[in-house]
Structure formats: structure tokens, C-alpha cells
Motif scaffolding. Structure first.
Motif, mmCIF file in Angstrom:
data_model
loop_
_atom_site.group_PDB
_atom_site.id
_atom_site.type_symbol
_atom_site.label_atom_id
_atom_site.label_comp_id
_atom_site.label_asym_id
_atom_site.label_seq_id
_atom_site.Cartn_x
_atom_site.Cartn_y
_atom_site.Cartn_z
ATOM 1 N N GLY A 520 79.561 -9.397 -24.415
ATOM 2 C CA GLY A 520 79.966 -8.133 -25.009
ATOM 3 C C GLY A 520 78.828 -7.133 -25.031
ATOM 4 N N VAL A 521 77.615 -7.603 -25.371
ATOM 5 C CA VAL A 521 76.446 -6.723 -25.369
ATOM 6 C C VAL A 521 76.124 -6.290 -23.942
ATOM 7 C CG1 VAL A 521 74.005 -6.528 -25.973
ATOM 8 C CG2 VAL A 521 75.544 -7.826 -27.449
ATOM 9 N N PHE A 522 76.258 -7.218 -23.002
ATOM 10 C CA PHE A 522 76.023 -6.891 -21.595
ATOM 11 C C PHE A 522 76.936 -5.752 -21.142
ATOM 12 C CE2 PHE A 522 77.648 -7.702 -17.241
ATOM 13 C CZ PHE A 522 76.505 -7.406 -16.512
ATOM 14 N N VAL A 523 78.204 -5.842 -21.445
ATOM 15 C CA VAL A 523 79.151 -4.803 -21.045
ATOM 16 C C VAL A 523 78.825 -3.476 -21.741
ATOM 17 C CG1 VAL A 523 81.573 -4.085 -21.097
ATOM 18 C CG2 VAL A 523 80.979 -6.458 -20.558
ATOM 19 N N GLN A 536 85.820 -2.545 -15.248
ATOM 20 C CA GLN A 536 87.197 -2.796 -15.685
ATOM 21 C C GLN A 536 87.478 -4.291 -15.779
ATOM 22 O OE1 GLN A 536 90.193 -1.182 -13.079
ATOM 23 N NE2 GLN A 536 91.824 -1.389 -14.591
ATOM 24 N N LEU A 537 86.971 -5.050 -14.818
ATOM 25 C CA LEU A 537 87.156 -6.495 -14.825
ATOM 26 C C LEU A 537 86.417 -7.119 -16.024
ATOM 27 C CD1 LEU A 537 88.359 -8.925 -13.298
ATOM 28 C CD2 LEU A 537 86.189 -9.069 -12.034
ATOM 29 N N ALA A 538 85.196 -6.660 -16.261
ATOM 30 C CA ALA A 538 84.412 -7.201 -17.380
ATOM 31 C C ALA A 538 85.118 -6.959 -18.707
ATOM 32 C CB ALA A 538 83.024 -6.559 -17.395
ATOM 33 N N GLN A 539 85.724 -5.800 -18.859
ATOM 34 C CA GLN A 539 86.447 -5.501 -20.099
ATOM 35 C C GLN A 539 87.666 -6.405 -20.256
ATOM 36 O OE1 GLN A 539 86.928 -1.322 -19.257
ATOM 37 N NE2 GLN A 539 85.164 -0.726 -20.509
ATOM 38 N N GLN A 540 88.284 -6.771 -19.129
ATOM 39 C CA GLN A 540 89.396 -7.736 -19.198
ATOM 40 C C GLN A 540 88.886 -9.105 -19.653
ATOM 41 O OE1 GLN A 540 91.831 -7.897 -15.597
ATOM 42 N NE2 GLN A 540 91.355 -5.747 -15.175
ATOM 43 N N LEU A 542 86.532 -9.831 -21.589
ATOM 44 C CA LEU A 542 86.228 -9.871 -23.026
ATOM 45 C C LEU A 542 87.447 -10.257 -23.859
ATOM 46 C CD1 LEU A 542 83.973 -6.710 -23.413
ATOM 47 C CD2 LEU A 542 83.274 -9.090 -23.741
ATOM 48 N N GLN A 543 88.627 -10.122 -23.312
ATOM 49 C CA GLN A 543 89.855 -10.433 -24.044
ATOM 50 C C GLN A 543 90.335 -11.862 -23.804
ATOM 51 O OE1 GLN A 543 90.663 -7.919 -26.073
ATOM 52 N NE2 GLN A 543 88.967 -6.827 -25.073
ATOM 53 N N VAL A 544 89.599 -12.624 -22.977
ATOM 54 C CA VAL A 544 90.067 -13.957 -22.580
ATOM 55 C C VAL A 544 89.303 -15.035 -23.357
ATOM 56 C CG1 VAL A 544 90.380 -15.584 -20.690
ATOM 57 C CG2 VAL A 544 90.643 -13.125 -20.276
ATOM 58 N N PRO A 545 89.980 -15.767 -24.228
ATOM 59 C CA PRO A 545 89.306 -16.852 -24.958
ATOM 60 C C PRO A 545 89.372 -18.166 -24.177
ATOM 61 C CG PRO A 545 91.525 -16.631 -25.767
ATOM 62 C CD PRO A 545 91.374 -15.588 -24.675
ATOM 63 N N GLN A 546 88.583 -19.121 -24.622
ATOM 64 C CA GLN A 546 88.796 -20.487 -24.152
ATOM 65 C C GLN A 546 90.140 -20.968 -24.675
ATOM 66 O OE1 GLN A 546 85.145 -22.234 -25.784
ATOM 67 N NE2 GLN A 546 84.642 -22.978 -23.747
ATOM 68 N N SER A 547 90.752 -21.882 -23.926
ATOM 69 C CA SER A 547 92.003 -22.448 -24.399
ATOM 70 C C SER A 547 92.147 -23.868 -23.867
ATOM 71 C CB SER A 547 93.202 -21.589 -23.974
ATOM 72 O OG SER A 547 94.365 -21.996 -24.688
ATOM 73 N N VAL A 548 93.194 -24.532 -24.335
ATOM 74 C CA VAL A 548 93.506 -25.885 -23.894
ATOM 75 C C VAL A 548 94.638 -25.793 -22.878
ATOM 76 C CG1 VAL A 548 94.289 -28.174 -24.590
ATOM 77 C CG2 VAL A 548 92.789 -26.848 -26.098
ATOM 78 N N TYR A 549 94.441 -26.439 -21.739
ATOM 79 C CA TYR A 549 95.412 -26.368 -20.647
ATOM 80 C C TYR A 549 95.845 -27.767 -20.227
ATOM 81 C CZ TYR A 549 93.755 -21.551 -20.115
ATOM 82 O OH TYR A 549 93.422 -20.242 -20.337
ATOM 83 N N GLU A 550 97.073 -27.839 -19.757
ATOM 84 C CA GLU A 550 97.562 -29.052 -19.107
ATOM 85 C C GLU A 550 97.582 -28.799 -17.607
ATOM 86 O OE1 GLU A 550 101.468 -32.029 -18.932
ATOM 87 O OE2 GLU A 550 101.595 -30.090 -19.943
ATOM 88 N N VAL A 551 97.072 -29.761 -16.831
ATOM 89 C CA VAL A 551 97.113 -29.643 -15.375
ATOM 90 C C VAL A 551 98.553 -29.869 -14.915
ATOM 91 C CG1 VAL A 551 96.252 -30.536 -13.190
ATOM 92 C CG2 VAL A 551 94.736 -30.446 -15.190
ATOM 93 N N ALA A 552 99.184 -28.816 -14.387
ATOM 94 C CA ALA A 552 100.579 -28.930 -13.940
ATOM 95 C C ALA A 552 100.663 -29.518 -12.532
ATOM 96 C CB ALA A 552 101.251 -27.563 -13.985
ATOM 97 N N SER A 553 99.742 -29.100 -11.655
ATOM 98 C CA SER A 553 99.747 -29.606 -10.282
ATOM 99 C C SER A 553 98.415 -29.262 -9.637
ATOM 100 C CB SER A 553 100.902 -28.989 -9.463
ATOM 101 O OG SER A 553 100.741 -27.582 -9.402
#
Length: 642
Positions: A520-523, A536-540, A542-553
Motif C-alpha cells: 500500500g505504501v509502495f503504491v 491500475q493493476l496495483a490498485q486492484q 490492494l483489494q485482493v486478500p488471501q483466501s482458502v481455495y479448493e483445487v477444482a482441476s
């Protein structure tokens, strides 16, 4: 089943037991004792003991180590009570009782103990619960007792803290013994050479040299020191009239000489500059608008004392010391520009560089860039300014200029930045003139289309953007944050280069970037340099958290599909490692980021057990989760593999 202790921890425990059994030892003698007990060679153990950390380990004169619980066993220190202490159940421990805090710091369950340490500024809520609204009480650290522990006492009464089996027992004291002349004479012997010493070290040495001292209740330490003609300055004690200012200055200079490998003249100049900034902070605590004129006047009085800051190591040391001060950036900016104006010619490049660093931290990167250019106007070979300009050119994605700047630095090709830039540097087209039509078919002239510009795709530049942020996090300003998280990660890996690997990228670095807000400070501070599409990509991101995923394929060797178990949204992720090593149905933790035409996990993919899913989701959802807790949770799986 509990996890087995680290072998080094077992040796450290054995070392402390030997110290208790044999008394104070030099490192060599202590190492020999460990070697004789079968723990290694004398040389290895001598080196080992110099890194032993234990709250009950003290360092005495004569380069000897001592087990403090052995020194303090069956000793008692006293303190004279005040009304505030009686009503609150909080003892102002400094100086009478402060040396006993080692017996409280040495326990992890300090919160549950009958006596515990409280710190002014850190435990203000606990102090307020005791009715304490005086911000100067306790002055620094205090001992928190039961609320009614002193209810039967009166102001002026003496209480004592008695040490037995590493425990402190509170008792009332009716009579005291007079330790003089033994106390005063022993104290004089300790301070003969140094002139001043910390109170802790003095008390430890006194107990060693005078075995009968404090076996019976004596007057409080503060009163003993005063009656013997000694005064205190912070943690230090000296004879009345001692020049503490010169003493502290000399200590600071020696520290800089050793830590930063500075010449004495450089250390003195660093201290002079740091003191000037500190004095400005005291002189103008709120309004900084007049600091510049004030600093110019101060510098004009004796400009030569700052000249050795001209050397890059000295300038870097000054910046590091000033970074430890709160809200120093505006003041440093004003003082540095004053130094550039009124300081000796030789110091001007360093002054402009310091002004640039301050401007950068104030969010004025274009101003900072101008200062770095001014530094090079005075000295074209001043390396720190060249390197800063190379970093800023890289953030602009101008790999050609950045590489040219690094080429001006001796050994610049060995910098991490050079390797990064080489990957993204534009291809040369010697067959084309500047005014020829560009090779790409745009119809524009080569000089305005692709000359000097990278030809990589936006997908590849997304990777470069992430690397730019990693390089930003490696600056001295933020490296400690990354290092601490890398240490948490590395402690779960059983190999010699674990810390290096953790620092190179992956979970620890990604968590530092996003969960410690370095990205955030970098941006915020580099946004106006980044190409518009990268910003624009960097600002996107910033809105993405870590999450838990299931491998579908998976598509082995290419990609995999991850379904967010919290939102049920699926993403096709380009990740070769994950596509080859993960099976459908397995669970992972990741930060899935858009990267042009693909989705990527630049911070890596962390497999998790199904039994850990709910615990991890709780950590991710909690606003109170600290970054190190995430790294610890996701790294614990390696313990079973060791």
C-alpha cells in the motif's frame, strides 16, 4: 505429543546450569565447561555461549558471564513507599527494585503472576484501572501487585522483595543494616576505570564482590547511591559532577564506529547531525515552518563538524539513526536542505540525498528525484544517489536508463536490481534509425514508439510490478518487517539457507507486502512513477486478500482452477508448480491476483490440511490477526516433515 526441543535450546539450558554450578565464567572457560560435558569442541562452544540468550544471564566486568538467579539467591532489596503506591498497588521500581525485573521477564506467564512488570506507555490501561492518572507515575517501569497488597502500610514504610528459587516475595521491613563502608568502597572500585556504568551491572558486580551485601535489608538503592555521592542519568550511575553528556557522546561514537565501520570523524559528524535534528524537534515540536532558518543559523556556527557525513556509509548511518525518531521526516527535510545550503561543499551531495530520502518518505517522490539529481550535479559519482535514481527509473519501467545508471556504479552488475532489469530491458534494433518506421507496425517513428522501451507483454509486466514492490520492501525502511516474517517462516525449515530462501519470496514476503501494508505504501509513494496500466493493476491488487481455495482441476504443467471456499468463485490460475503438485479436492491458501490475461499467485500457494481450514478462515477473517500469525499457521505443516 509436544514438539521436541531445538538442540541449540538444550545446549543453552545446559550452559546456564553449568554457569549456576561453577559461578561466573569467561566465554572461553564457559565453552570449555560445555565441551567437557560432551556438547562439542571448546572452540565451537566458546562461540556458542556468546550467542546464548536468557533473561537470567548477566555480563560482568572482566568479560565474564553470570547466572543472575545464583547471584541474587537469598538477597533482599528494599523500597520506601509513597501514598500513590499504597493506594494503587503499583511500585515505582526505578531505581530501587528495577534490577529484580529479570525474575519477572524470565517467565512467559507474566500476566498470571502475583507480581508483574508494567510499562508506562504500554500498560496505561492497566494503570488506569488502578486509579493512576499521573502520566509520570511510574516514571518508566513499575511492579504491579495485588490491589490491596500495601493496604496496611503507610507512606515512608519500607518494603522488601526477597529472592528465593527465582521467585520474588514481598515483605515489610522494620530495620535495615548499614552496608557502608563496604558499599561505597566497592562501588568506587567498580567505577574507577569507566567513570559510569549501568545500575544493573553495578549491582551484579557488587553482589559478586561483596557476598554479604543485601543478605539483610539495607536502605533502598537510590538512597545508598545518593548518600555515597553518586548520581544517576537514565540507566547509568556515576560520581556527582560526572560529565554524562560527553560520556554518552563517546559511547554513541564507539557504537557507530563498530556497527557501521565508521572512522571516528565520520561517527562524530553523524552524531552532530542527529543531534541537530533532535534539537530541532525539541525547539519546534509543532510548527516546522521555521526549522530551515534555525538550522541554517546553527550550521553556520560550525559547518565543519558535519563534513564527514559526506561519506556514503556515514550518511546511511545518520539516516538509519534518524529513522528511529518519531515524525522526523519533515524535520530531516528542513535540516538536510539547510545543510545543502550552508554546509561545506563536500557534504552537499550527502545533504541532497538525505533531503531526497526525507521527501520520498513524505510522499514527494518527484521532489526526491530532483534532490538526487542535485546530489549528482555536485558529485557525479556519489553512489547512493545514483542507485536511488536507478530504482526510480526501474519503477517507471525505464530499464534502459536504470541499467545505464547501475553501469556507473563499480560492481553495479552484481546488484539484484541489475538482474531484474536485464530480464525486462528492451531488445535492440540496430538496423533501425531513430526516424525509421517502428518494427511493431504501428506506423510511428521508432524513436517515439519503441526506442528504449520494453517489448514485454502486460502479463510479464505484472510480474515486474510485483518484483518492484519486493525491491521496495528491501529498503532499510521496511526490511526489518520482511526479515521478522522470514524468520518465522525459516524456523520451520531444517536447512542452512532457510532464512535466505524465505527472504527471496513466497509467503513471508507476500504477507509483509500486503498484510503489513508495504505494498500500500509502495503504491502511494510510487504511483505517479508507475505506467498507468501498472498503477491500475496495483490498485486492484490492494483489494485482493488471501483466501482458502479448493483445487477444482489441473492442467499439468500449465494451470489449475481454484475455487474460493468462502465466495464459491472459481479462477483459472497460471501456476506450473501448483498444476504439477496439487490434486483436485486439495485445499490451499493463496492470494490470487489478476495479471493481464491470466490470474497468478506471485506469493506462492500454501497447501493446508482439511482439519486446518476453519482455523485458517478464522485467522483470515479476524481484524486482530497479526501478519506473523498467518506465517506461523501456514508454516507449521513443515514441522511434521522434519
Amino acid at each position: 505429543m509436544s514438539e521436541p526441543m531445538d538442540p541449540n535450546d538444550l545446549i543453552a539450558e545446559a550452559a546456564m546450569e553449568l554457569l549456576r554450578e561453577h559461578g561466573p565464567q569467561t566465554a572461553a572457560d564457559w565453552g570449555n565447561l560445555l565441551a567437557d560435558a560432551g556438547h562439542g569442541t571448546p572452540d565451537d562452544m566458546t562461540e556458542f555461549v556468546e550467542y546464548v540468550e536468557d533473561p537470567l544471564l548477566g555480563y560482568l566486568t572482566g568479560a565474564r558471564y553470570a547466572a543472575l538467579d545464583t547471584l541474587f539467591e537469598h538477597r533482599i532489596l528494599t523500597h520506601r513507599l509513597t501514598d500513590a503506591e499504597i493506594s494503587s498497588g503499583v511500585l515505582d521500581a526505578n531505581p530501587d527494585l528495577m534490577v529484580l525485573r529479570v525474575f519477572l521477564d524470565s517467565f512467559d506467564d507474566n500476566e498470571d503472576r502475583e507480581i508483574r512488570v508494567v510499562h508506562r506507555g504500554l500498560d496505561d490501561a492497566a494503570l488506569a484501572e488502578r486509579g493512576i492518572d499521573d502520566p509520570t507515575f511510574p516514571a518508566d517501569e513499575g511492579f504491579l501487585l495485588a490491589p490491596d497488597a500495601l493496604s496496611e502500610c503507610a507512606a515512608g514504610d519500607l518494603i522488601g522483595l526477597f529472592v528465593a528459587d527465582r521467585e520474588l516475595t514481598l515483605c515489610t521491613v522494620a530495620d535495615v543494616v548499614d552496608p557502608t563502608p563496604g558499599f561505597a568502597d566497592a562501588l568506587a572500585n567498580i567505577l574507577t576505570d569507566t567513570g559510569a556504568e549501568t545500575l544493573d551491572a553495578i549491582v551484579w558486580q557488587l553482589m559478586l564482590e561483596e557476598p554479604t551485601l543485601f543478605r539483610q535489608p539495607a536502605a533502598p538503592l537510590g538512597e545508598l547511591l545518593e548518600s555515597a555521592g553518586y548520581v544517576r542519568d537514565g540507566d547509568y550511575v556515576a560520581i556527582e559532577g560526572f560529565d554524562f553528556e560527553a560520556f554518552h557522546l563517546a559511547n554513541r561514537a564507539r557504537m557507530l564506529e563498530i556497527r557501521d565501520n565508521l572512522h571516528p570523524d565520520e561517527a562524530a559528524a553523524v552524531i552532530a547531525l542527529v543531534d541537530l535534528v533532535s534539537a530541532a524537534h525539541l525547539e519546534f515540536p509543532e510548527d516546522t515552518s521555521e526549522i530551515g532558518d534555525w538550522a541554517r543559523a546553527q550550521i553556520t556556527e560550525n559547518p565543519q563538524i558535519y563534513v564527514a557525513v559526506a561519506e556514503p556509509p556515514a550518511a546511511a548511518a545518520a539516516l538509519e539513526l534518524l529513522s528511529e525518531l518519531d515524525d522526523h521526516d519533515e524535520i530531516l527535510h528542513a535540516v538536510a536542505t539547510a545543510l545543502a545550503d550552508k554546509g561545506p561543499r563536500r557534504v552537499k551531495p550527502a545533504a541532497y540525498w538525505l533531503a531526497g530520502k526525507a521527501a520520498d518518505r513524505l510522499g514527494k517522490v518527484i521532489v526526491a528525484e530532483a534532490y538526487y539529481e542535485s546530489a549528482l550535479d555536485r558529485d557525479p559519482d556519489w553512489v547512493p544517489a545514483i542507485f536511488e535514481l536507478a530504482l526510480l527509473a526501474a519503477d517507471r519501467s525505464d530499464a534502459t536508463r536504470a541499467l545505464a545508471l547501475l553501469g556507473r556504479i563499480e560492481g553495479g552488475e552484481s546488484e539484484i536490481l541489475h538482474d531484474v532489469l536485464a530480464r525486462y530491458a528492451p531488445a535492440e534494433h540496430p538496423e533501425l534509425g531513430r526516424n525509421d518506421k517502428c518494427w511493431c507496425g504501428s506506423g510511428r517513428k521508432y524513436k517515439v514508439c519503441h526506442l528504449g522501451k520494453s517489448e514485454i507483454t502486460f502479463d510479464d509486466r505484472a510480474n515486474w510490478l510485483y518484483i518492484k514492490a519486493q525491491l521496495f520492501s528491501r529498503s532499510p525502511e521496511y526490511f526489518d518487517v520482511v526479515f521478522d516474517l522470514a524468520e518465522v517462516r525459516a524456523q520451520h525449515w531444517d536447512d542452512d539457507d532457510a532464512l535466505t530462501r524465505a527472504l527471496e519470496g513466497g509467503l513471508a514476503v507476500d504477507t509483509a507486502l500486503f498484510d503489513s501494508n508495504i505494498f500500500g505504501v509502495f503504491v502511494e509513494r510510487r504511483g505517479e512513477l508507475l505506467p498507468a496500466d501498472e498503477l491500475q493493476l496495483a490498485q486492484q491488487w490492494l483489494q485482493v486478500p488471501q483466501s482458502v481455495y479448493e483445487v477444482a482441476s489441473t492442467v499439468p504443467g500449465t494451470s489449475l482452477t481454484l475455487r474460493d471456499v468462502r465466495t464459491d468463485v472459481a479462477y483459472d490460475v497460471a501456476d506450473e508448480w501448483g498444476s504439477l503438485n496439487l490434486e483436485a479436492g486439495s485445499l490451499v491458501c493463496a492470494r490470487v491476483l489478476p495479471a493481464g490475461s491470466a490470474m497468478r499467485t506471485f506469493g506462492g500457494i500454501e497447501p493446508i490440511a482439511a482439519a486446518d481450514k476453519d482455523g485458517l478462515i478464522a485467522l483470515l477473517d479476524s481484524p486482530d490477526t497479526e501478519p506473523w500469525q498467518l506465517v506461523e499457521f501456514l508454516s507449521a505443516r513443515f514441522a511434521a516433515l522434519r
